[in-house]
Scaffold this motif. Structure first.
Motif, short mmCIF file in Angstrom:
data_model
loop_
_atom_site.label_atom_id
_atom_site.label_comp_id
_atom_site.label_asym_id
_atom_site.label_seq_id
_atom_site.Cartn_x
_atom_site.Cartn_y
_atom_site.Cartn_z
N VAL A 156 0.84 -1.21 0.00
CA VAL A 156 0.00 0.00 0.00
C VAL A 156 0.87 1.25 0.00
O VAL A 156 0.64 2.19 -0.79
CB VAL A 156 -0.95 -0.01 1.22
N MET A 157 1.88 1.29 0.86
CA MET A 157 2.75 2.46 0.93
C MET A 157 3.59 2.62 -0.33
O MET A 157 3.88 3.75 -0.76
CB MET A 157 3.64 2.38 2.16
N ALA A 158 3.96 1.51 -0.94
CA ALA A 158 4.70 1.58 -2.21
C ALA A 158 3.83 2.23 -3.28
O ALA A 158 4.30 3.05 -4.08
CB ALA A 158 5.14 0.18 -2.63
N ALA A 159 2.56 1.87 -3.32
CA ALA A 159 1.64 2.47 -4.29
C ALA A 159 1.49 3.96 -4.04
O ALA A 159 1.45 4.77 -5.00
CB ALA A 159 0.28 1.78 -4.21
N LEU A 160 1.41 4.35 -2.77
CA LEU A 160 1.30 5.78 -2.45
C LEU A 160 2.55 6.53 -2.90
O LEU A 160 2.44 7.65 -3.44
CB LEU A 160 1.09 5.96 -0.95
N ARG A 161 3.71 5.93 -2.72
CA ARG A 161 4.95 6.58 -3.20
C ARG A 161 4.90 6.74 -4.72
O ARG A 161 5.35 7.75 -5.27
CB ARG A 161 6.17 5.75 -2.79
N CYS A 162 4.38 5.73 -5.40
CA CYS A 162 4.27 5.81 -6.86
C CYS A 162 3.36 6.97 -7.26
O CYS A 162 3.68 7.73 -8.18
CB CYS A 162 3.74 4.50 -7.42
N LYS A 163 2.22 7.08 -6.58
CA LYS A 163 1.31 8.18 -6.90
C LYS A 163 1.99 9.52 -6.65
O LYS A 163 1.89 10.45 -7.47
CB LYS A 163 0.02 8.08 -6.08
N ASN A 164 2.69 9.63 -5.53
CA ASN A 164 3.39 10.88 -5.21
C ASN A 164 4.51 11.18 -6.20
O ASN A 164 4.90 12.34 -6.37
CB ASN A 164 3.96 10.81 -3.79
N ALA A 165 5.01 10.13 -6.86
CA ALA A 165 6.06 10.31 -7.86
C ALA A 165 5.49 10.71 -9.22
O ALA A 165 6.25 10.95 -10.17
CB ALA A 165 6.87 9.02 -8.00
N GLY A 166 4.16 10.76 -9.33
CA GLY A 166 3.54 11.16 -10.58
C GLY A 166 3.23 10.01 -11.52
O GLY A 166 2.93 10.23 -12.70
N VAL A 167 3.30 8.78 -11.01
CA VAL A 167 3.00 7.61 -11.82
C VAL A 167 1.49 7.53 -12.05
O VAL A 167 0.69 7.94 -11.21
CB VAL A 167 3.54 6.34 -11.11
N ASP A 168 1.08 6.96 -13.19
CA ASP A 168 -0.33 6.94 -13.56
C ASP A 168 -1.12 5.82 -12.90
O ASP A 168 -2.35 5.87 -12.86
CB ASP A 168 -0.45 6.81 -15.09
N GLY A 169 -0.45 4.78 -12.44
CA GLY A 169 -1.13 3.67 -11.81
C GLY A 169 -0.12 2.62 -11.38
O GLY A 169 1.09 2.78 -11.59
N VAL A 170 -0.61 1.53 -10.80
CA VAL A 170 0.29 0.44 -10.40
C VAL A 170 -0.28 -0.88 -10.88
O VAL A 170 -1.49 -1.02 -11.10
CB VAL A 170 0.50 0.39 -8.87
N GLU A 171 0.63 -1.83 -11.04
CA GLU A 171 0.22 -3.20 -11.31
C GLU A 171 0.73 -4.07 -10.18
O GLU A 171 1.92 -4.04 -9.84
CB GLU A 171 0.78 -3.70 -12.65
N LEU A 172 -0.16 -4.87 -9.60
CA LEU A 172 0.23 -5.83 -8.57
C LEU A 172 0.64 -7.12 -9.25
O LEU A 172 -0.14 -7.70 -10.02
CB LEU A 172 -0.94 -6.09 -7.61
N HIS A 173 1.87 -7.56 -8.99
CA HIS A 173 2.36 -8.77 -9.64
C HIS A 173 1.83 -9.98 -8.88
O HIS A 173 2.43 -10.46 -7.91
CB HIS A 173 3.88 -8.78 -9.68
N GLY A 174 0.70 -10.48 -9.34
CA GLY A 174 0.08 -11.64 -8.73
C GLY A 174 0.25 -12.89 -9.57
O GLY A 174 -0.52 -13.84 -9.45
N ALA A 175 1.26 -12.88 -10.44
CA ALA A 175 1.49 -14.01 -11.35
C ALA A 175 2.86 -14.62 -11.10
O ALA A 175 3.59 -14.24 -10.20
CB ALA A 175 1.37 -13.52 -12.80
N HIS A 176 3.17 -15.62 -11.93
CA HIS A 176 4.51 -16.20 -12.06
C HIS A 176 5.05 -16.79 -10.76
O HIS A 176 6.25 -16.94 -10.59
CB HIS A 176 5.48 -15.17 -12.63
N GLY A 177 4.15 -17.09 -9.83
CA GLY A 177 4.56 -17.75 -8.60
C GLY A 177 5.10 -16.84 -7.52
O GLY A 177 5.60 -17.34 -6.50
#
Length: 662
Positions: A156-177
């Protein structure tokens, strides 16, 4: 004005409230460009920026660690687990967004799919439960309930940092084991607390991450989730279960599903070999699309604009993710938009980009990939200069392409009736299609750049002198290796070219094939299909060492199923008029009866012209297989590099000669 040849591909699309200019996505792929502490680097930014400049609608970063202490997947992995990494991600966002592209950061925790050596400090790897990943071989420690909640907060906090960095969105890596996948899968989640047991409890980990991100970043901050719709592992994630997962994710606010597959135990489905057909994974996205109303992203060996367009037109997916496609050609989207399909340099699925044996991602067919800062522009030469190239294989054509872009006049002399060199020897249908992609691309570039190609022409000294060349590049390629053993000149001895070029008749015979590697397996398969009784004596070769273990196992299985006998751990001793002698590990000699012995052990340099040419021309350079045989990777790189710095190496050569004379 841009053509509308592919209207679905270049239609605007939405993920949540975010509008994307087209349906082209570059998915997350590890690069190893990050600094030693996980900070973003100038090379990394330039790499992504070039793909944004090339017209891509959405770029998803490589997997980015939310927990560097226990969650990192390898060295030099990008991270966003502390505030100090926000400025770097902000620089990346600015670099990408100025071209109209959008940026998602892929948030990842490895869980059990990493090594204690990578984590360092004597740390044991962690997972939902103490279930060992066979591909890793280390037993993980089960996370405590408190630790699980801490990791949720880290996402959650990583996503908030991304938003504060001006990123448009996030992808949660729920694949590949990786860790989210481990919580979802019945195979890896054996917990008895609130995060395990029932389907709803296994979902709770990712659901709480999604809800937490929406709470701190806002309901309109886009989240996609990458899922392994099928792990291709008994008892793991399969299509019906993944459909239920996708439904739940849509209910809790996820804005898109990115349909992937596999885990480390089924690696060949995650990172496909040449044997996989274009778009083979699309059916997984179709199955998810049946049960959700949010956009579904498909991925998997998609190379051609027309193919991508058909997926969208048929409603099989909403967005097209192309990973290695973007490594091979960062301008894929721009070229497709402008109808310049012939100029697209397609990935041939050789897996060179996945090795990272020399530090970071590279590409066999795009030498600039990962070296964009090194090769910024093709500086035009002054005046008119002619370069003659002997040999029209991949190295020779790549050199001709680069030289033409720099302003040289180029003539290629090719003794055969077609361009492509050794690439033309590939016969297996699916790999052959991919080899044809690079032959067609380079051949089209020769026409587009007005390279003077002379087929069926021997490069005589007189013919080259008539051009008054500034330089001569010898790209004469390689020839098959024949083992240096007794009897290697007997009539029953053949090489793989004899098979591919049909120089001899092979049908209804007993044949022994000696060697290893992709060409060797292809030759063996071809001979079996022609009705021969075939034995493969597999010995270590340089080409064989380049075949990954999963690919080798798959090909061995295909050959043995077809009736080929495979013999390993033997040395080849001698060829006899009626067969071959081998020696086993105990030193015992074994005789194999055979009508033909076919050597497929790779190649050695074929460079018959250099000595005589140096007596007639000032600047003579040997490139590609003619100096260091073995792969298209080296041929393309050598052709590119020699052409890129030709003026410099020619000047240095003259200066060195003058120094020696003085």
């Amino acid at each position: 004005m841009p053509t509308m040849k592919y209207p679905h591909l270049f239609e605007q699309g939405k993920i949540g409230s975010l509008t994307l200019k087209n349906r082209v996505v570059m998915p997350g792929m590890g690069t190893n460009f990050s600094g030693h502490d996980g900070q973003i680097t100038d090379q990394q930014i330039t790499y992504y920026e070039e793909r944004a400049k090339g017209g891509t609608g959405l770029i998803i970063t490589e997997f980015t660690s939310v927990d560097y202490e226990y969650g990192r997947a390898g060295f030099n992995q990008l991270r966003i687990d502390e505030e100090r990494f926000v400025p770097g991600i902000h620089r990346l966002a600015n670099a990408v967004q100025k071209y109209g592209a959008k940026l998602f950061v892929q948030l990842q925790h490895s869980g059990r799919e990493t090594y204690s050596m990578v984590l360092g400090g004597g740390r044991q790897i962690v997972a939902p439960s103490a279930v060992t990943c066979a591909a890793i071989g280390e037993e993980p420690r089960a996370l405590t309930t408190e630790e699980v909640k801490e990791i949720i907060n880290k996402f959650v906090m990583a996503a908030l940092r991304c938003k504060n960095a001006g990123v448009d969105g996030v992808e949660l890596h729920g694949a590949h084991g990786y860790l989210i996948n481990q919580f979802l899968s019945p195979n890896t989640n054996l917990r008895t607390d609130e995060y395990g047991g029932s389907f709803y409890n296994r979902m709770k980990f990712v659901e709480e991450i999604v809800v937490g991100i929406k709470q701190v970043c806002g309901a309109d901050f886009p989240i996609s989730v990458r899922l392994s719709v099928d792990e291709f592992e008994e008892g793991g994630m399969m299509i019906p279960l993944s459909q239920e997962v996708a439904r739940r994710l849509e209910m809790v606010g996820v804005d898109a599903i990115h349909a992937s597959c596999g885990n480390y135990n089924s690696m060949n489905t995650m990172v496909e070999t040449m044997q996989y057909e274009q778009g083979w994974r699309v059916y997984l996205a179709e199955e998810i699309k049946k049960v959700v109303n949010i956009p579904v992203i498909t991925v998997g060996v998609i190379r051609e604009p027309q193919f991508a367009e058909s997926i969208l037109a048929e409603g099989r997916a909403d967005f097209i993710a192309m990973g290695r496609t973007h490594i091979a050609d960062p301008e894929w989207a721009k070229k497709a938009l402008e109808g310049r399909d012939d100029e697209i340099r397609k990935c041939i699925v050789c897996l060179y980009c996945t090795t990272k044996s020399q530090g970071h991602v590279k590409c066999s067919v795009n030498v600039r990939a990962g070296r964009e800062l090194e090769f910024r522009e093709f500086k035009k030469i002054e005046g008119k200069k002619h370069v003659a190239i002997v040999g029209g294989g991949p190295g020779g054509m790549e050199a001709a392409r680069v030289l033409s872009l720099k302003g040289y006049q180029v003539t290629i002399f090719e003794k055969d009736n077609k361009l492509g060199g050794q690439l033309n020897l590939v016969t297996a249908p699916i790999p052959k299609e991919k080899m044809n992609w690079i032959i067609q691309y380079l051949s089209n570039e020769m026409k587009r750049l007005n390279v003077d190609v002379r087929l069926n022409t021997v490069a005589s000294i007189e013919a080259i002198k008539a051009l008054n060349p500034y330089a001569v590049l010898l790209a004469t390629g390689a020839k098959p290796i024949i083992a240096d053993i007794e009897g290697n000149t007997l009539p029953i001895v053949c090489d793989y070219e004899d098979v591919y070029l049909k120089r001899k008749h092979f049908a209804g015979n007993k044949i022994v094939v000696v060697g290893s590697g992709m060409v060797c397996y292809s030759v063996t398969s071809q001979l079996e299909k022609q009705g021969n009784e075939v034995t493969l004596v597999e010995i270590p070769t340089e080409t064989g060492s380049k075949v990954t273990a999963p690919t080798k196992a798959m090909l061995h299985n295909r050959l043995t199923t077809a009736g080929v006998k495979i013999i390993e751990d033997h040395m080849v001793s001698a060829v006899r008029p009626d067969g071959m002698l081998m020696t086993n590990v105990a030193g015992e000699q074994i005789e194999l009866e055979a009508d033909h012995v076919v050597f497929s052990m790779g190649t050695e340099s074929f460079n018959p012209l250099e000595e005589s040419y140096r007596n007639h021309f000032d600047n003579v350079f040997v490139i590609g297989d003619a100096i260091n045989p073995g792969s298209i990777t080296h041929a393309m790189r050598d052709g590119f590099e020699k052409a890129y710095v030709l003026e410099d190496i020619a000047i240095n050569k003259v200066a060195t000669a003058e120094l020696v004379e003085s």
